[in-house]
Design an enzyme around this catalytic site. Structure first.
Site, PDB file in Angstrom:
ATOM      1  N   GLY A  12       0.781  -1.233   0.000  1.00 35.09           N
ATOM      2  CA  GLY A  12       0.000   0.000   0.000  1.00 35.09           C
ATOM      3  C   GLY A  12       0.810   1.278   0.000  1.00 35.09           C
ATOM      4  N   SER A  13       2.078   1.200  -0.482  1.00 33.95           N
ATOM      5  CA  SER A  13       2.851   2.451  -0.500  1.00 33.95           C
ATOM      6  C   SER A  13       2.245   3.443  -1.500  1.00 33.95           C
ATOM      7  CB  SER A  13       4.326   2.189  -0.806  1.00 33.95           C
ATOM      8  OG  SER A  13       4.495   1.690  -2.105  1.00 33.95           O
ATOM      9  N   ASN A  14       1.700   2.940  -2.593  1.00 38.79           N
ATOM     10  CA  ASN A  14       1.042   3.856  -3.545  1.00 38.79           C
ATOM     11  C   ASN A  14      -0.251   4.414  -2.971  1.00 38.79           C
ATOM     12  OD1 ASN A  14       2.395   4.028  -6.353  1.00 38.79           O
ATOM     13  ND2 ASN A  14       2.650   1.893  -5.729  1.00 38.79           N
ATOM     14  N   ASN A 102      -5.243   1.556 -13.377  1.00 43.01           N
ATOM     15  CA  ASN A 102      -4.285   0.693 -12.684  1.00 43.01           C
ATOM     16  C   ASN A 102      -2.880   1.240 -12.911  1.00 43.01           C
ATOM     17  OD1 ASN A 102      -3.305  -1.744 -11.383  1.00 43.01           O
ATOM     18  ND2 ASN A 102      -2.715  -2.465 -13.422  1.00 43.01           N
ATOM     19  N   HIS A 104       1.031  -0.180 -13.316  1.00 47.12           N
ATOM     20  CA  HIS A 104       1.774  -1.420 -13.566  1.00 47.12           C
ATOM     21  C   HIS A 104       3.270  -1.094 -13.616  1.00 47.12           C
ATOM     22  CE1 HIS A 104       2.128  -5.541 -14.962  1.00 47.12           C
ATOM     23  NE2 HIS A 104       3.054  -5.123 -15.802  1.00 47.12           N
TER      24      HIS A 104
HETATM   25  C1  GRF Z   1       3.353  -1.343  -7.462  1.00 48.42           C
HETATM   26  O1  GRF Z   1       4.625  -1.589  -7.961  1.00 48.42           O
HETATM   27  C2  GRF Z   1       2.355  -1.217  -8.565  1.00 48.42           C
HETATM   28  O2  GRF Z   1       2.899  -0.732  -9.751  1.00 48.42           O
HETATM   29  C3  GRF Z   1       1.895  -2.642  -8.753  1.00 48.42           C
HETATM   30  O3  GRF Z   1       1.904  -3.203  -7.478  1.00 48.42           O
HETATM   31  C4  GRF Z   1       2.832  -2.519  -6.644  1.00 48.42           C
HETATM   32  C5  GRF Z   1       2.101  -2.098  -5.422  1.00 48.42           C
HETATM   33  O4  GRF Z   1       2.956  -1.614  -4.420  1.00 48.42           O
HETATM   34  N1  GRF Z   1       0.636  -2.733  -9.450  1.00 48.42           N
HETATM   35  P1  GRF Z   1       2.313  -0.966  -3.114  1.00 48.42           P
HETATM   36  O5  GRF Z   1       1.390  -2.000  -2.490  1.00 48.42           O
HETATM   37  O6  GRF Z   1       1.593   0.265  -3.521  1.00 48.42           O
HETATM   38  O7  GRF Z   1       3.474  -0.673  -2.205  1.00 48.42           O
END
Ligand code: GRF
Length: 188
Positions: A12-14, A102, A104
């Site tokens: 969930g860092s994003n 999404n 990727h």
């Molecule tokens: C990210 O690298 C994103 O591109 C992919 O999954 C990963 C998720 O990382 N779809 P996080 O859970 O947001 O840290």
């Protein structure tokens, strides 16, 4: 106020980055995070950040209309998949046409599709001696990683790079560009 709902399965860092970026902004807010994984780190992050987070199971997502109905009641302007590993059902895609995106960690159409996630992608990129990789932000359709591309950013791969280095470069690109792209989609 534009409303974002995030789906996440893992760290969930994003999700955290998006929540922080839009925190205290008047016009955009992350109103809900949804996860299929009751052990995901994203749950702790959301609790710390005071953002509502809910877990659901396969039945609620694929066999009933529970998640569809929840989304209808939340009325999101954008549904953001940020490390969400389940295939998105067509009934939700149809109800939220052009509203599901999404991120990727590769330059699609290369290195996409089933099984291409996390370090598997970086391993394949390294094995194939690619000179560059990057991130792709795209609309979601009924096929894994095949929806229309919205944005890509690249980074170089050096001879000395490892899977770990590549993952860090990708992470940096994600942190920098994902919130900006989301903002531009909501306020073109
Ligand atoms: C990210 O690298 C994103 O591109 C992919 O999954 C990963 C998720 O990382 N779809 P996080 O859970 O947001 O840290």
């Amino acid at each position: 106020m534009k409303r974002i709902v995030i789906f996440a399965s893992g760290s969930g860092s994003n999700a955290e980055n998006l929540i922080k970026f839009f925190h205290n902004r008047e016009h955009i807010s992350v109103i809900q995070v949804l996860s299929n994984n009751p052990h995901a780190k994203v749950l702790d992050r959301c609790k710390k950040l005071n953002v509502s987070v809910l877990c659901f199971n396969r039945a609620a997502f694929n066999e009933t209309h529970d998640i569809l109905n929840l989304l209808k009641s939340l009325q999101p302007d954008l549904i953001v998949l940020a490390g969400f590993l389940w295939k998105f059902p067509e009934n939700i895609l149809n109800a939220f046409e052009n509203k599901v995106i999404n991120i990727h960690p590769a330059l699609l159409p290369k290195y996409g599709g089933k099984g291409m996630y996390g370090i598997h992608i970086h391993e394949a990129v390294l094995k194939n001696k690619e000179s560059e990789t990057g991130i792709t932000i795209h609309y979601v359709n009924e096929h894994y990683d095949e929806g229309k591309i919205i944005f890509q950013a690249k980074c170089n791969i050096n001879l000395k790079d490892t899977v770990g280095n590549i993952a860090s470069k990708i992470h940096e690109l994600e942190m920098k560009y994902f919130p900006e792209v989301v903002e531009k989609l909501l306020f073109p």
